[in-house]
Each structure stands twice: as structure tokens, then as C-alpha cells.
Design a protein around this motif. Structure first.
Motif, PDB file in Angstrom:
ATOM      1  N   THR A 694       0.863  -1.184   0.000  1.00 40.13           N
ATOM      2  CA  THR A 694       0.000   0.000   0.000  1.00 40.13           C
ATOM      3  C   THR A 694       0.895   1.229   0.000  1.00 40.13           C
ATOM      4  O   THR A 694       1.813   1.335   0.815  1.00 40.13           O
ATOM      5  N   ILE A 695       0.643   2.138  -0.919  1.00 43.54           N
ATOM      6  CA  ILE A 695       1.392   3.398  -0.934  1.00 43.54           C
ATOM      7  C   ILE A 695       0.402   4.552  -0.834  1.00 43.54           C
ATOM      8  O   ILE A 695      -0.746   4.471  -1.316  1.00 43.54           O
ATOM      9  N   THR A 696       0.849   5.635  -0.211  1.00 42.64           N
ATOM     10  CA  THR A 696       0.004   6.801   0.035  1.00 42.64           C
ATOM     11  C   THR A 696       0.684   8.035  -0.535  1.00 42.64           C
ATOM     12  O   THR A 696       1.858   8.302  -0.238  1.00 42.64           O
ATOM     13  N   ASN A 697      -0.070   8.780  -1.362  1.00 45.60           N
ATOM     14  CA  ASN A 697       0.443  10.000  -1.987  1.00 45.60           C
ATOM     15  C   ASN A 697      -0.443  11.184  -1.608  1.00 45.60           C
ATOM     16  O   ASN A 697      -1.665  11.040  -1.456  1.00 45.60           O
ATOM     17  N   LEU A 698       0.161  12.347  -1.503  1.00 44.52           N
ATOM     18  CA  LEU A 698      -0.551  13.550  -1.079  1.00 44.52           C
ATOM     19  C   LEU A 698      -0.131  14.724  -1.948  1.00 44.52           C
ATOM     20  O   LEU A 698       1.040  14.862  -2.301  1.00 44.52           O
ATOM     21  N   LYS A 699      -1.101  15.577  -2.278  1.00 43.30           N
ATOM     22  CA  LYS A 699      -0.790  16.818  -2.984  1.00 43.30           C
ATOM     23  C   LYS A 699      -1.641  17.946  -2.414  1.00 43.30           C
ATOM     24  O   LYS A 699      -2.842  17.779  -2.208  1.00 43.30           O
TER      25      LYS A 699
END
Length: 763
Positions: A694-699
């Protein structure tokens, strides 16, 4: 005769005078991708209603302020004056994508009324992450999975098709508008193109062969960013980030009364996470639209890419777990890289014979020059291609119901020359890199195909549409061995000519209510064999190979619920493939193709988008996209190994995305994306799987209008926030040679960041 000419001239002058004195207002309404919009409601201040016709044209009795509105699009308020011909473009509303017109199979219709599995990746979807790589945009789309070993090393699968291709993407058709991006051997490289020049991506999943022919997995169509009428515009975006990332993107939009021009130039640099991972790319994209007359439109599209990217290659398990930043030893020693220049140019002409009949013709050409030093040899290649695609598009009545149809054909030819040379890097001091030696091979391929296609959409009632399509494809290759043949080497010249393949398609769409639609389809498709797969070790061409063919069966539903706060799509499918092509490794750098059996691709796709909060002050949306599959070898015997019943290699069983988007009146916006990827079978025997992750990205970003002409946008992004260790690409069935362990794994990037600023000036 002289009197007749004089009378004609008087009539023309009189008519011109009348039109010049007319107080009426005329114009045409299109979406931003130049698709005519029918039944757009035009309302004046007196609440009178008018509507555009099938070609988007409208006529209003007098000048004034009018509102243009259509479900699925943002409305516009415009002040119109008499005596002018207006060109008005409506922008799709991403919260109502089911209502948006798509050009699926070249018959424009609302997305919710299509009978095939189609996903739209909008500009807003692309901008959820950085504008460096298309991977994140595709991987948020159900049914699609793109693995990325490096910015220039990718593999796309749709419904599991393409998973057995070892390097790159195959068995999936791709177009940049009407220009094929797939070469004559069926290979596609989307990652080279500038993402900032793309306005929308339409993905047709499965064997949608009635229009696009040889693409068993489906078709990806990149739509260039549209020209903007109404004002001139200059846009510049600068991005920086981890691993030495630097990118600058400049876009210029100009227009006249009847023409629009869009020019995009970009430079991208990165040192990369791993050794031997430097990346440098420049792109130039040109797109223009010209409304010559009310019946004639011309569009020009061109793109040039100059790329030099070093290749770290894959790692064995020990290196992947303990020293993921290192490159494969031989690739690092040879300083392996690819140096590529490629360009495409296409011209499309649309002629309307009458409001319900038009012809669209495109001619296109492309080239690709490549130089790639690898540890085992140096590859030098050149491809030149050209083609034409033309179709008639009609709209008529049958039994008092709408009958929409298209009939056309496509011819494509490319000439591919390539040579290999010795790589003498081992004869020189370490760090010297690749050194070109004697010629090892020299080939010239002539590859061509043509498609003849037709599709009919018939309204059985106001709520039910049936479609029938058929495609006829002919593909052929010739190979010319131009290497100086010695007594010990066989001449590999020869030809491979497929039989004509006929692929039918049937679809049904039924609208249960205003907000809910059911669809079903059955379709046939195939994927051609590349010449590399037909070559045998003794230098002969294996004419007994058969192309992969398959039948696609699908049912699904699209719609809205809860006062249109929820937008959903759901589909169940089975894709049955026979004559499965397998690349059997015969040495470290040699593979041969064999037909090894059958596969079944069963799966469920779902997409839910819910407006949690929608107000002038704050907006909050949530999206969940999921792909759950059961891809199996039904009958798979490779040499003495029977893999029947095993999981299909190279595809995760589950891919789930959860996305939260928000925007506020304070001009602050952002999104967070959670992506779960299930285990991937690495070997056909299923004795090895990759780990799930599981990977989590934020912008986050801030937009500000400095004045009426200048807008700014500041943004920052964090990728892989929790620093998850994962394999971003898998090399299936890798073998170890010389006692070395197999190199299955491409390490994914650890925690990394990006940021940037955008200026947009209107003049």
C-alpha cells in the motif's frame, strides 16, 4: 448566359446585404475536444429557450445575453451581437462524467449510453499528482495496471492482456488523437509523451475491435489539450523534486476568429533513485484547429520527443531487499542507456456533406531513431511510418428511430531497420561505458496492416440502443537480412502473412431511468505476432505460429444516485484468449515465440465517486476505484511443464484506490490517494509471488488570481509517505545465467517529494 450571370450576382449581393442587416445571431457549440454538442439549451433573459442541432449549430432571433447549458458540462453566460458567427466551447463537468459526450468507436454519444467498458481520465485526474509520469493516472483507473521500473521502463496491462510482454507494452492499441502510437509489431510507448500536453485520455477496455482492429487488450486514446478560443494565453509551470527532478513546461495558446493554436514545450531532468538512472527529455507539441467554412474543419497535430535515459535494469532478491539503489552489475558496467528521437505529424480534415452526414480523413507520418547500448550488444534502429484513416459518420432514421453509423478504413505501413553491434565495454577500464564493436546483424522489416470497419447504433426505443460492428484486418511482415552472411550463418530473410481476420461485436445499452443505465457486449479481437517472435534459432521464420485471438463478454451499469451526489460504474467481464503467445528464453539475450494454450480473464471493476460536501465555500469528494480479478491459465503447456490452472503471471489479483479531493473558497485545494496492490505471480509455476503493498500520496496547492489577467498556482506533493518498500515492476520468469540469481525486481521509489509554481497569463 451573360444575363444569367448578372442576375446571379445581383441575387448574391442582395442576399449578402440582407444577412448584413439581419439582427439574428448564429454560431456553433462544441465541447473542448471539438465534438459538436446537440440539444444544448440556449436561454435569454426573457426565459425563451432555443437548442442546437445535430452539428451543434444554433440561430437566435436577436442579440443579447444568453446562457448555454447542457447536462454534463459547465454552463456559460455570453453577450452576443448580431452579424457574427460565434464558436462556443463548453467544458466537461468532471462530477457528471456519465453525461459527457465521448468519441467511443467514433460515434459520439453520452458515456452512460455506451455499450462497452470505457474510462475517462480527465485533466483534473491527471493533475491529482505531478505531471512527470502517466503511471499514477492510469493506475487509478479500474482494469488498467501500469508497472514502472524507471521513467523510461514501463509495461501496461488492460484486463490482464500484455502481462507476458517482458519489456514494454504490447497487445494494446494507442492513438494520439487519430495518429497511431503503436508500431507495426504491436509495441506502444506512452511514457515518452509530455503529460502536460494531454487534455483527456479515453480508455476502451477489451476487444473493441470493430473500429480499432489489432488490440486484444483495448485502446488508449490521448486527446491533446484543446485550443482555447476567446483569449490568448501563456502558461508556465516549473516543478522540482527528489532525486534531482527539474521540469519546466511552457504552453502558448493563440487564436483568431476561426483558428486556434496550442504550442507546448517541456524539459525534464532527473538523476533517478538508483545508479545509472539519469533521465533527460525535451518535447515539443503543436496542436491547431481551423474552422475553414461551416462545412470544413482542419486539425493539425505534431509532436517531437528527444530522450536520453540510462537504464538500471532489474535486481535479484538480495539486492532488491538490501541495496535497492544499485543498478544491475552488467548494465552499470556498460553504462547502458537509450537515446531516442521520435516525432509524429497528422492532419485531419472534417467535411460535412449535410447536418447528418460527414467524412473525417486523417493522414499521418512518424519516425523513431534509437541507439541503445546493452551489456550483450548495441542496438541501432530507425523506424519510418505513414498511413491514412478515413471514415463516414451518418445519422438517419429507421422505423422512426435514430440510426447512427460509421464506415471506414485505415492503412498503416512502417519500415523498421535495425542493426546490432558488439559491445566491447569489458575490454576497457571500469567506468568507461559502452564501446561499439563489429556488426552482428542488420535487418530491414516492412510491416503493414489495414482495417476495414463499420459500426451501427440503432435506437430500438428512447431508452434502448443496440450496436453492431465488424472489423476486417489484414497484417503482413517481410524481413530482409542485410548482414554479410558467412558460411556458418543462415539468411533469415522471409515473410509472414496472416490470414484475413474478421472480428464482430454486439452491444446493448438500456436506460432504466434518467440516472441509471445497463449495458452488455460481446466482441472479438486479436493481437498480431511480432517478427521477433517468429524467428527461430536456426534463422528461419516460424510460419506455423498463430495470432492470439479472444472473445470478450461483459455486463455493466453506470449511473447516479442520491440526488446525483453518487456517480458509479460497475462491470463484470470474461475475456477468453486462445493461442497464447509465450516468449521462451533460449539464452540470456534471445527469446522465441510459441503458442502455448489458453487463458481466462474473469474480473469485476467498480468506481464510486461521492460528493460529500458541495457548497460555494467548500467541496469534498471521495472516490473508490477497484479491480478484482481471477486470471487463470486454462490450458498452458510449455515444453514439458503443464501450468494449466495456475494464476496468470505478471498481474496483481487486486488493485484498489481510495481518493479524497477537496477545494475551498480560500483557494486551497488538495487530494490524498491510498493505493493497494495485491500479490503478483512472478513465475508460471506460481512458486514465487511479489509482496502486496500500500502506498500513500498527497498533494496540496494554493491558487490565487493576482489580477484579471494573471493567475498563480503553488503546489507541493509527497509520494510514498510511509516509505513502503515495494517492487514497482516485475520481470516475469527471469532466469539466472552463469550461476547468478534471477533478476525479478525493479525497486519502487521510497518517500519522495515534489513542488512547483504555475503562472497563467491571459492577454
Amino acid at each position: 448566359m451573360h444575363q444569367y450571370r448578372t442576375l446571379t450576382l445581383i441575387l448574391i449581393l442582395f442576399t449578402t446585404h440582407l444577412f448584413g442587416q439581419s439582427s439574428s445571431v448564429t454560431g456553433r457549440i462544441l465541447d473542448i475536444y471539438n465534438t459538436p454538442l446537440q440539444n444544448v439549451e440556449v436561454t435569454n433573459t426573457a426565459k425563451q429557450q432555443f437548442f442546437s442541432n445535430a452539428n451543434g449549430y444554433f440561430e437566435l432571433p436577436k442579440e443579447g445575453i444568453y446562457t448555454f447549458s447542457k447536462e454534463g458540462y459547465h454552463f456559460q453566460n455570453l453577450k452576443l451581437r448580431s452579424g457574427k458567427l460565434y464558436l462556443i466551447k463548453l467544458k466537461p463537468n468532471t462530477s457528471q462524467l456519465n453525461e459527457v459526450i465521448v468519441n467511443a468507436n467514433h460515434i459520439p454519444k453520452k458515456l452512460k449510453n455506451t455499450s462497452t467498458s470505457i474510462s475517462i481520465i480527465s485533466t483534473e485526474d491527471i493533475e491529482r499528482s505531478n505531471n512527470i509520469n502517466i503511471t499514477s493516472s492510469l493506475n487509478r483507473t479500474p482494469g488498467i495496471f501500469m508497472q514502472t521500473g524507471a521513467l523510461n521502463t514501463n509495461r501496461i496491462t488492460i484486463l490482464g492482456i500484455g502481462s507476458r510482454n517482458l519489456f514494454g507494452t504490447s497487445k494494446i492499441r494507442a492513438y494520439f488523437k487519430d495518429i497511431p502510437l503503436t508500431d507495426g509489431s504491436g509495441n506502444t510507448a506512452l511514457e515518452d509523451f509530455e503529460l502536460g500536453s494531454i487534455g483527456r485520455i479515453e480508455v476502451n477496455k477489451g476487444a473493441v475491435s470493430s473500429i480499432y482492429g489489432a488490440g486484444l487488450g483495448g485502446t488508449i486514446t490521448l486527446m491533446p489539450k484543446p485550443t482555447i478560443f476567446g483569449h490568448h494565453n501563456l502558461n508556465n509551470e516549473f516543478t522540482f523534486g527528489s532525486f534531482g527532478l527539474l521540469k519546466n513546461l511552457t504552453q502558448l495558446n493563440l487564436h483568431t476568429k476561426k483558428s486556434g493554436f496550442n504550442l507546448t514545450y517541456s524539459t525534464t531532468e532527473s538523476e533517478g533513485y538508483r545508479d545509472n538512472n539519469t533521465y533527460n527529455r525535451q518535447t515539443l507539441t503543436f496542436n491547431s484547429t481551423h474552422f475553414l467554412t461551416p462545412k470544413n474543419e482542419l486539425a493539425i497535430l505534431g509532436s517531437f520527443v528527444d530522450l536520453k535515459a540510462f537504464i538500471p535494469s532489474s535486481l535479484n532478491e538480495d539486492d532488491y531487499l538490501n541495496t535497492p539503489t544499485k543498478a544491475a552489475f552488467t548494465w552499470n558496467s556498460a553504462k547502458g542507456f537509450e537515446d531516442t528521437q521520435r516525432g509524429i505529424l497528422g492532419i485531419s480534415w472534417t467535411h460535412s456533406f449535410k447536418p447528418n452526414l460527414k467524412q473525417i480523413t486523417s493522414i499521418f507520418s512518424s519516425f523513431r531513431d534509437g541507439y541503445e547500448p546493452r551489456p550483450f550488444n548495441i542496438l541501432q534502429e530507425n523506424t519510418k511510418a505513414y498511413g491514412i484513416r478515413s471514415r463516414l459518420l451518418g445519422d438517419s432514421k429507421l422505423f422512426n428511430q435514430n440510426l447512427k453509423w460509421t464506415l471506414g478504413g485505415e492503412f498503416f505501413k512502417d519500415i523498421h531497420t535495425y542493426s546490432t553491434f558488439e559491445n566491447l565495454y569489458q575490454d576497457f577500464p571500469p567506468g568507461n561505458g559502452s564501446v561499439k564493436g563489429n556488426e552482428l546483424s542488420n535487418f530491414k522489416e516492412n510491416r503493414s496492416y489495414y482495417n476495414i470497419f463499420s459500426e451501427i447504433n440503432q435506437n430500438l426505443s428512447k431508452k434502448t440502443i443496440v450496436s453492431f460492428g465488424i472489423n476486417l484486418n489484414k497484417t503482413s511482415y517481410t524481413l530482409d537480412d542485410r548482414y554479410t552472411v558467412s558460411q556458418n550463418n543462415a539468411d533469415q530473410s522471409g515473410s509472414y502473412d496472416f490470414n484475413v481476420i474478421v472480428s464482430p461485436k454486439f452491444g446493448l445499452s438500456h436506460q432504466f431511468s434518467r440516472y441509471s443505465t445497463f449495458y452488455a457486449n460481446v466482441s472479438h479481437g486479436f493481437s498480431p505476432i511480432s517478427l521477433e517472435e517468429t524467428l527461430l534459432p536456426d534463422g528461419q521464420i516460424n510460419n506455423s505460429l498463430k495470432p492470439e485471438t479472444g472473445w470478450n463478454f461483459e455486463i455493466g451499469s453506470r449511473g447516479n444516485a442520491f440526488n446525483q451526489k453518487l456517480q458509479y460504474t460497475l462491470s463484470l467481464y470474461r475475456l477468453s484468449v486462445k493461442n497464447l503467445l509465450v516468449a521462451r528464453r533460449t539464452s540470456e539475450d534471445q527469446f522465441i515465440g510459441i503458442n502455448a494454450g489458453k487463458t481466462h480473464h474473469d474480473g469485476i471493476e467498480a468506481s464510486l465517486n461521492y460528493k460529500v460536501i458541495s457548497s460555494p465555500f467548500f467541496n469534498l469528494n471521495t472516490t473508490i476505484n477497484a479491480t478484482l480479478n481471477r486470471y487463470k491459465f486454462e490450458d498452458f503447456v510449455d515444453d514439458e511443464n503443464d501450468y494449466s490452472g495456475n494464476d496468470l503471471t505478471g498481474v496483481p489479483k487486486e488493485v484498489i484506490n481510495a481518493i479524497i479531493d477537496f477545494s475551498s473558497r480560500l483557494n486551497i485545494y488538495g487530494n490524498i490517494n491510498f493505493q493497494y496492490v495485491g500479490r503478483i505471480p512472478i513465475t508460471d509455476s506460481n512458486n514465487l509471488y511479489s509482496d502486496n503493498y500500500t502506498i500513500t500520496n498527497l498533494k496540496l496547492g494554493f491558487k490565487k488570481n493576482i489580477n484579471k489577467n494573471l493567475k498563480t498556482n503553488l503546489f507541493i506533493g509527497l509520494n510514498n509517505i510511509f516509505d513502503t518498500k515495494y517492487a514497482s515492476q516485475i520481470l516475469i520468469n527471469a532466469s539466472g545465467f552463469g550461476g547468478r540469481a534471477p533478476r525479478y525486481y525493479y525497486p519502487g521509489n521510497p518517500f519522495n517529494y515534489f513542488g512547483g509554481i504555475n503562472f497563467n497569463y491571459s492577454f
